[in-house]
Design a protein around this motif. Structure first.
Motif, PDB file in Angstrom:
ATOM      1  N   PHE A 111     -99.331 -68.465 -40.933  1.00  0.00           N
ATOM      2  CA  PHE A 111     -98.062 -69.139 -40.747  1.00  0.00           C
ATOM      3  C   PHE A 111     -97.493 -68.879 -39.368  1.00  0.00           C
ATOM      4  N   ASN A 112     -97.745 -67.688 -38.871  1.00  0.00           N
ATOM      5  CA  ASN A 112     -97.296 -67.319 -37.524  1.00  0.00           C
ATOM      6  C   ASN A 112     -97.800 -68.322 -36.493  1.00  0.00           C
ATOM      7  N   GLN A 114     -95.846 -71.149 -34.241  1.00  0.00           N
ATOM      8  CA  GLN A 114     -95.914 -71.151 -32.772  1.00  0.00           C
ATOM      9  C   GLN A 114     -96.351 -72.512 -32.253  1.00  0.00           C
ATOM     10  N   LYS A 172     -88.942 -70.669 -21.463  1.00  0.00           N
ATOM     11  CA  LYS A 172     -88.923 -69.216 -21.273  1.00  0.00           C
ATOM     12  C   LYS A 172     -89.054 -68.505 -22.598  1.00  0.00           C
ATOM     13  N   ARG A 173     -88.553 -69.127 -23.672  1.00  0.00           N
ATOM     14  CA  ARG A 173     -88.574 -68.445 -24.960  1.00  0.00           C
ATOM     15  C   ARG A 173     -89.963 -68.440 -25.571  1.00  0.00           C
ATOM     16  N   GLY A 174     -90.856 -69.208 -24.993  1.00  0.00           N
ATOM     17  CA  GLY A 174     -92.186 -69.229 -25.577  1.00  0.00           C
ATOM     18  C   GLY A 174     -93.191 -68.405 -24.803  1.00  0.00           C
ATOM     19  N   LEU A 175     -92.719 -67.717 -23.764  1.00  0.00           N
ATOM     20  CA  LEU A 175     -93.657 -66.979 -22.926  1.00  0.00           C
ATOM     21  C   LEU A 175     -93.805 -65.551 -23.423  1.00  0.00           C
ATOM     22  N   THR A 176     -94.990 -65.028 -23.217  1.00  0.00           N
ATOM     23  CA  THR A 176     -95.168 -63.621 -23.513  1.00  0.00           C
ATOM     24  C   THR A 176     -95.929 -62.982 -22.359  1.00  0.00           C
ATOM     25  N   GLY A 177     -95.419 -61.864 -21.848  1.00  0.00           N
ATOM     26  CA  GLY A 177     -96.051 -61.271 -20.681  1.00  0.00           C
ATOM     27  C   GLY A 177     -96.605 -59.904 -20.957  1.00  0.00           C
ATOM     28  N   LEU A 178     -97.079 -59.670 -22.181  1.00  0.00           N
ATOM     29  CA  LEU A 178     -97.484 -58.315 -22.549  1.00  0.00           C
ATOM     30  C   LEU A 178     -98.924 -58.030 -22.139  1.00  0.00           C
ATOM     31  N   ARG A 179     -99.231 -56.742 -22.064  1.00  0.00           N
ATOM     32  CA  ARG A 179    -100.615 -56.314 -21.920  1.00  0.00           C
ATOM     33  C   ARG A 179    -100.882 -55.349 -23.045  1.00  0.00           C
ATOM     34  N   TYR A 180    -102.111 -55.326 -23.550  1.00  0.00           N
ATOM     35  CA  TYR A 180    -102.382 -54.416 -24.653  1.00  0.00           C
ATOM     36  C   TYR A 180    -103.581 -53.541 -24.319  1.00  0.00           C
ATOM     37  N   TRP A 194    -104.559 -58.403 -20.283  1.00  0.00           N
ATOM     38  CA  TRP A 194    -103.437 -59.299 -20.425  1.00  0.00           C
ATOM     39  C   TRP A 194    -103.663 -60.187 -21.635  1.00  0.00           C
ATOM     40  N   ILE A 195    -102.571 -60.446 -22.368  1.00  0.00           N
ATOM     41  CA  ILE A 195    -102.678 -61.374 -23.474  1.00  0.00           C
ATOM     42  C   ILE A 195    -102.666 -62.791 -22.928  1.00  0.00           C
ATOM     43  N   THR A 204    -101.642 -50.038 -27.925  1.00  0.00           N
ATOM     44  CA  THR A 204    -100.402 -49.908 -27.158  1.00  0.00           C
ATOM     45  C   THR A 204    -100.179 -51.194 -26.376  1.00  0.00           C
ATOM     46  N   ASP A 264     -93.520 -62.713 -28.036  1.00  0.00           N
ATOM     47  CA  ASP A 264     -93.991 -61.328 -27.916  1.00  0.00           C
ATOM     48  C   ASP A 264     -94.232 -60.728 -29.294  1.00  0.00           C
TER      49      ASP A 264
END
Lengths: 71, 259
Positions: A11-12, A16, A36-44, A57-58, B121, B134
């Motif tokens: 469902f997630n 999206q 902007k609300r749909g962006l993700t700038g994370l790294r894992y 980077w994701i 992490t 996110d």
């Protein structure tokens, strides 16, 4: 038409995808704010037994020349 | 008593520090309003989840901890408060629980305290207001990682007021655990990952607002301390200057009277 997408993704993912479709259909000025609300700038980083794996980077940024951190 | 030159140098550097901390405080104050508004909007996401938890009251089991902090420093005791809470929970009968850490500051603390419990992490958190994208990505990776758990416990900083925060835990039960819960029949839900993303989003937002308010307070205190230091140093400097002038005068007068 009930949830034919169920066997393929969660469902997630479904929410999206529909959110992205909705954002693309907005008027130009609203769309910029909503993008902007749909962006993700994370790294894992995956960890196993106290050792960290590679930082990845994701959603890789397209900018060239910016040195990525590595831990 | 240091020489006049040293006091002057110290005075200059403390004045610069005061300017920097004051500007950081201004920036944090402006960011706080926006973050607080966003947090209020995000609270509704988390409330749906907590209502479900309360009413169906699933039993505990194997836990997965998600520790919400950020990458940035100079924001008071935010990171250590969350890390301490997480460490307490892990030591309290969950020694083999897996931990997902959001944010470099907590990561470096937890790597020292509980390195074998770490699962995943994430970093680059805290630069901007967190988005649901996110939270969705984080939930995605958690479920894809294949770690087993009966419930996810999210450890974050709850925003109590503009001058205080406290570490809190929010629980999201797994699908199977919920199904066995007594009152679950009243609900119809199949989306496991979505409820995880909801809870993570609400805690990310609240943690972000708590961090900005703590940064504002920390910079405010730093500016005040710097201001006090400037006051005492200035006094010292003036006294030293006057003492030097008096000495010179005494030399001149004794020299003149000796002629």
């Amino acid at each position: 038409m009930s949830a034919y997408w169920r066997p393929f993704f969660s469902f997630n993912k479904y929410s999206q995808i529909s959110a992205r479709a909705l954002r693309n259909s907005l008027k130009e000025s609203e769309r910029l704010a909503a993008e902007k609300r749909g962006l993700t700038g994370l790294r894992y980083q995956k960890w196993e037994g106290g050792q960290g794996g590679q930082q990845t980077w994701i959603d890789p940024p397209e900018s060239t020349g910016s040195a990525a951190k590595s831990a | 008593m240091a020489t006049l030159r040293e006091i002057e140098l110290r005075l200059k550097s403390v004045r610069n520090i005061e300017k920097i901390t004051k500007s950081m405080k201004m920036i944090a104050s402006t960011k706080l309003a926006k973050a607080q508004r966003a947090m209020q909007n995000a609270k509704t996401y988390g409330q749906a989840n907590s209502g479900l938890q309360k009413r169906s009251s699933p039993s505990g089991g194997k836990k997965l901890f998600v520790v919400v902090s950020s990458d940035r420093g100079l924001c008071g005791g935010i990171h250590s408060s969350v890390t301490k809470q997480a460490r307490r929970l892990i030591a309290d009968g969950n020694q083999d629980a897996r931990v997902v850490v959001l944010g470099d500051k907590s990561k470096s603390q937890l790597v020292r305290l509980a390195p074998d419990n770490l699962l995943l992490t994430f970093n680059q958190i805290g630069k901007d207001v967190p988005t649901f994208a996110d939270a969705a990505v984080i939930a995605d990776y958690i479920t894809k990682s294949g770690a087993e758990f009966d419930s996810i416990n999210i450890v974050y900083n709850r925003f109590v007021s503009a001058i205080s925060y406290e570490a809190a835990v929010v629980e999201v039960a797994n699908e199977d655990a919920l199904r066995e819960a007594p009152n679950f029949k009243q609900y119809e839900m199949e989306e496991d990952e979505f409820s995880i993303a909801n809870a993570i989003y609400a805690s990310l937002m609240e943690g972000h607002a708590a961090e900005i308010s703590s940064k504002r307070n920390a910079m405010d205190n730093a500016s005040k301390n710097a201001g006090d230091m400037i006051g005492t140093l200035q006094m010292k400097y003036n006294r030293g200057r006057q003492a030097a002038i008096t000495n010179e005068l005494v030399d001149i007068i004794t020299g003149a009277s000796a002629l």
